[in-house]
Design a protein around this motif. Sequence first.
Motif, PDB file in Angstrom:
ATOM      1  N   GLU A   1      45.629  46.733  25.228  1.00 20.86           N
ATOM      2  CA  GLU A   1      45.078  45.464  24.641  1.00 20.86           C
ATOM      3  C   GLU A   1      45.814  44.208  25.364  1.00 20.86           C
ATOM      4  N   LYS A   2      46.716  44.295  25.969  1.00 22.98           N
ATOM      5  CA  LYS A   2      47.326  43.253  26.825  1.00 22.98           C
ATOM      6  C   LYS A   2      46.843  43.061  28.005  1.00 22.98           C
ATOM      7  N   VAL A   3      46.539  44.225  28.648  1.00 28.21           N
ATOM      8  CA  VAL A   3      45.882  44.169  29.820  1.00 28.21           C
ATOM      9  C   VAL A   3      44.330  43.528  29.610  1.00 28.21           C
ATOM     10  N   ARG A   4      43.516  43.901  28.658  1.00 28.71           N
ATOM     11  CA  ARG A   4      42.126  43.504  28.342  1.00 28.71           C
ATOM     12  C   ARG A   4      42.335  41.924  28.296  1.00 28.71           C
ATOM     13  N   GLY A   5      43.483  41.298  27.503  1.00 29.81           N
ATOM     14  CA  GLY A   5      43.586  39.825  27.319  1.00 29.81           C
ATOM     15  C   GLY A   5      43.943  39.029  28.701  1.00 29.81           C
ATOM     16  N   LEU A   6      44.057  39.846  29.907  1.00 31.02           N
ATOM     17  CA  LEU A   6      44.551  38.889  30.962  1.00 31.02           C
ATOM     18  C   LEU A   6      43.540  38.990  32.040  1.00 31.02           C
ATOM     19  N   GLY A   7      42.251  39.244  31.817  1.00 30.26           N
ATOM     20  CA  GLY A   7      41.116  39.377  32.595  1.00 30.26           C
ATOM     21  C   GLY A   7      41.190  40.552  33.399  1.00 30.26           C
TER      22      GLY A   7
END
Length: 341
Positions: free
Chosen positions: A147-153
């Motif tokens: 989830e966090k990776v997807r939120g950072l482009g």
Amino acid sequence: MPIGIAIIGSGNFAKEQHLPAVKAAADLQLKAIYSRSLKSAQTLASGTSDVDLYSDDSGTGKSYDDLLARSDISAVIIGLPILTQPEFIKRALTAGKHVLSEKPIAKDVATARELLQWYQTSIDPIKTTWAVGENFRYMTKFLFAAEKVRGLGRVRHFRVNVHTLVQKDNKYYLTFWRKTPEYQGGFLLDGGVHMIAGLRLILGSTEHLTAVSAQTQQLKDYLPPVDTVDAVVQTKSGATGVVSLSWGSDFNDNCFEFACEKGVVTLHGDNVTVNGAQHYIEFDGKGVVPEVAEFASSIVNGRSVAKRQSPEEALADLEALEQMLQSGKTNGDRMMLHFQV
């Protein structure tokens, strides 16, 4: 009303994960256990009630096929040695039973593709579903990191370091088929597909792997044929990463790191660090309980298996690892991936 299910296989994972997960699933009722020997089936069944036991040495009426003939059993969970699984999967699906089989999907890509093609042409997947278990796709820390990776482009660079040493007294090493593996990679296949699944989950399907180049070696003489792989991998968008896996290492590490357009995410043990902010993800199980529950729910509600349980996902995990092993055999030749989803 819960559907009847049977557990096929009574190894360590069945004892520690499958049995508790079935008991925890509101949609399931354990009806039977099958194992190669009655003794091992009895060991798994200890503490349970109203469960019938089947084995190769139980006599007339207690074979695997006798279990599959029961109308009150709608599904099976199959956790058998890697080389044995395909035959048992086919027999269960042919008998009209929904199947959740353990990873890896098969010993190699060729066998997996043959099995998948047989399923797609011989079985109606609407009526009889086949799921392949990969509990890492259900573990909270991997889902949180994804989830966090997807939120950072877009992911630009990544590295995976998983190193451990399987000792000779390890309970998994003590299973005969793991001590003398008749399949590629040994513990790299058995355990490595978990790590590939974790990596693929975090990268996401739009950033799938496309190519690998690797070196392999055997660090411990009791872990044949190889126990270590160091690979350079590339994704569809051109991002590159290093994947280093070893079950014969004197190092002890478990780390997934992703450099994205807007920052860095690190999963180290049970901690996920996002741009310097650390989040402790409390361990809530190995993911088998929600995995089995989702499998049961898909049957009860007449749905196809979830994408993360699909044989195609399991094939993609296996292909990535197999091509690393093949590259190692050819001194690092670049291998292309064709079955990523």
